[in-house]
Design a protein around this motif. Structure first.
Motif, PDB file in Angstrom:
ATOM      1  N   THR A  74      40.082 108.009  43.185  1.00  0.00           N
ATOM      2  CA  THR A  74      38.758 108.133  43.826  1.00  0.00           C
ATOM      3  C   THR A  74      37.667 107.318  43.124  1.00  0.00           C
ATOM      4  OG1 THR A  74      37.919 110.133  42.685  1.00  0.00           O
ATOM      5  CG2 THR A  74      39.356 110.467  44.616  1.00  0.00           C
ATOM      6  N   ARG A  75      38.033 106.389  42.263  1.00  0.00           N
ATOM      7  CA  ARG A  75      37.019 105.578  41.600  1.00  0.00           C
ATOM      8  C   ARG A  75      36.265 104.712  42.603  1.00  0.00           C
ATOM      9  NH1 ARG A  75      39.944 103.889  35.893  1.00  0.00           N
ATOM     10  NH2 ARG A  75      39.195 101.820  36.487  1.00  0.00           N
ATOM     11  N   CYS A  76      36.960 104.184  43.612  1.00  0.00           N
ATOM     12  CA  CYS A  76      36.293 103.370  44.638  1.00  0.00           C
ATOM     13  C   CYS A  76      35.275 104.205  45.411  1.00  0.00           C
ATOM     14  CB  CYS A  76      37.324 102.759  45.587  1.00  0.00           C
ATOM     15  SG  CYS A  76      38.380 103.958  46.443  1.00  0.00           S
ATOM     16  N   ILE A  77      35.629 105.449  45.705  1.00  0.00           N
ATOM     17  CA  ILE A  77      34.729 106.343  46.440  1.00  0.00           C
ATOM     18  C   ILE A  77      33.469 106.616  45.634  1.00  0.00           C
ATOM     19  CG2 ILE A  77      34.469 108.659  47.409  1.00  0.00           C
ATOM     20  CD1 ILE A  77      37.504 108.642  47.934  1.00  0.00           C
ATOM     21  N   CYS A 113      31.128 103.452  45.121  1.00  0.00           N
ATOM     22  CA  CYS A 113      30.465 103.102  46.380  1.00  0.00           C
ATOM     23  C   CYS A 113      29.335 104.073  46.693  1.00  0.00           C
ATOM     24  CB  CYS A 113      31.491 103.092  47.514  1.00  0.00           C
ATOM     25  SG  CYS A 113      30.849 102.453  49.081  1.00  0.00           S
ATOM     26  N   TRP A 133      33.562 104.422  51.372  1.00  0.00           N
ATOM     27  CA  TRP A 133      34.890 104.985  51.111  1.00  0.00           C
ATOM     28  C   TRP A 133      34.868 106.501  51.110  1.00  0.00           C
ATOM     29  CZ3 TRP A 133      39.026 101.844  50.953  1.00  0.00           C
ATOM     30  CH2 TRP A 133      38.808 100.483  50.730  1.00  0.00           C
ATOM     31  N   THR A 139      37.812 103.987  55.087  1.00  0.00           N
ATOM     32  CA  THR A 139      36.463 103.435  55.189  1.00  0.00           C
ATOM     33  C   THR A 139      35.836 103.862  56.514  1.00  0.00           C
ATOM     34  OG1 THR A 139      37.427 101.383  56.084  1.00  0.00           O
ATOM     35  CG2 THR A 139      36.905 101.421  53.743  1.00  0.00           C
ATOM     36  N   TRP A 163      38.486  98.324  57.514  1.00  0.00           N
ATOM     37  CA  TRP A 163      37.460  97.957  56.535  1.00  0.00           C
ATOM     38  C   TRP A 163      36.550  96.851  57.068  1.00  0.00           C
ATOM     39  CZ3 TRP A 163      38.835  96.345  50.789  1.00  0.00           C
ATOM     40  CH2 TRP A 163      37.658  96.323  50.025  1.00  0.00           C
ATOM     41  N   CYS A 196      29.608  98.998  54.815  1.00  0.00           N
ATOM     42  CA  CYS A 196      30.055  98.184  53.687  1.00  0.00           C
ATOM     43  C   CYS A 196      29.103  97.021  53.449  1.00  0.00           C
ATOM     44  CB  CYS A 196      31.466  97.655  53.930  1.00  0.00           C
ATOM     45  SG  CYS A 196      32.115  96.643  52.578  1.00  0.00           S
ATOM     46  N   LYS A 234      32.108  96.264  44.313  1.00  0.00           N
ATOM     47  CA  LYS A 234      32.162  97.265  43.235  1.00  0.00           C
ATOM     48  C   LYS A 234      33.441  98.094  43.290  1.00  0.00           C
ATOM     49  CE  LYS A 234      27.143  97.753  42.572  1.00  0.00           C
ATOM     50  NZ  LYS A 234      26.719  96.755  43.546  1.00  0.00           N
ATOM     51  N   CYS A 235      33.931  98.361  44.479  1.00  0.00           N
ATOM     52  CA  CYS A 235      35.175  99.128  44.615  1.00  0.00           C
ATOM     53  C   CYS A 235      36.339  98.344  44.020  1.00  0.00           C
ATOM     54  CB  CYS A 235      35.454  99.469  46.074  1.00  0.00           C
ATOM     55  SG  CYS A 235      35.471  98.043  47.201  1.00  0.00           S
ATOM     56  N   CYS A 275      38.738  99.708  40.863  1.00  0.00           N
ATOM     57  CA  CYS A 275      40.136 100.068  41.125  1.00  0.00           C
ATOM     58  C   CYS A 275      41.003  99.802  39.892  1.00  0.00           C
ATOM     59  CB  CYS A 275      40.657  99.269  42.317  1.00  0.00           C
ATOM     60  SG  CYS A 275      42.373  99.646  42.742  1.00  0.00           S
TER      61      CYS A 275
END
Length: 240
Positions: free
Chosen positions: A152-155, A158, A167, A180, A186, A192, A197-198, A202
């Motif tokens: 969940t780092r991308c979430i 963002c 995300w 997305t 996407w 977006c 950054k996502c 990742c």
């Protein structure tokens, strides 16, 4: 702010009362493996790789979300913990489709690094071979969900750093996956901003820059921490 004194791996360590065990350990130069943790965004304790033993508790506790307390006695690298961590890494490899030899992040992948750190030479669990999608609809980036570890780092980047919340997580259990804009491709996600950054957040090759070849992609994750710190300190504010 009050200072707490605790013991980590038989070493006396001082930490601010607001700090977590992970932060206190890192300040003291003590390594605790992580995967979902990322400087500059909130902690969720999802991967469980940072589990530690605390004297007086039978339960293993995630270091990234457990606050320090006076007199804590913590062990971070016992045989029990190493066994748990290796099992977690094996589970991640078995439940996904991770083929390092053809991945854009080969040699620059946190999951791969952790497997080496845990001494994992093979996976003793049955591979699940899930049917996961690849989305190449975005003009600049792509996502291969076969490589996703659901950290969940991308979430979080963002939402918390870019402020777009493109995300999100969908599904449950074995069917969980990142999506997305309510599961739109996407490339058609109106929210977006194409900031990338996502991609920087990742830990694997799941989110990649289109055109990247095997073992080519590197990521500058320190930029995310820099942006967060600059905002907190107001370093970008225009003085009137």
């Amino acid at each position: 702010m009050a200072v707490k004194t605790l013991t980590i791996n038989d070493r006396l360590v001082s930490a601010r009362e607001s700090e977590t065990i992970l932060e206190a350990a890192r300040d003291a130069g003590i390594h605790i493996p992580t995967l979902c943790y990322l400087e500059g965004v909130s902690e969720v304790g999802a991967c469980r790789l940072c589990l530690v033993e605390i004297a007086g508790s039978n339960k293993l506790q995630p270091a990234c979300v457990t606050k320090v307390a006076e007199g804590m006695e913590i062990q971070t690298n016992t045989e029990r913990l190493q066994k748990y961590r290796r099992t977690i890494i094996e589970l991640l490899f078995a439940e996904g489709n991770h083929i390092c030899a053809v991945c854009v992040a080969n040699g620059n992948c946190e999951l791969q690094d952790l497997a080496v750190e845990m001494g994992m030479e093979h996976v003793s669990l049955a591979y699940q071979f899930p049917q996961r999608s690849v989305d190449l609809s975005h003009a600049r980036f792509g996502i291969d969900r076969n490589r996703c570890v659901l950290c969940t780092r991308c979430i979080r980047v963002c939402d918390e750093i870019e402020g777009a919340h493109t995300w999100d997580m969908a599904g449950r259990g074995h069917n969980s996956n990142v999506i997305t804009d309510l599961d739109r491709p996407w490339g058609s996600a109106d929210s977006c901003t194409s900031c990338g950054k996502c991609l920087m957040a990742c830990p694997t090759g799941a989110i990649f820059a289109r055109g990247s070849t095997v073992g080519e992609m590197t990521k500058e994750r320190t930029k995310l921490e820099f942006i967060t710190t600059a905002r907190k300190k107001g370093e970008w504010l225009v003085q009137s």
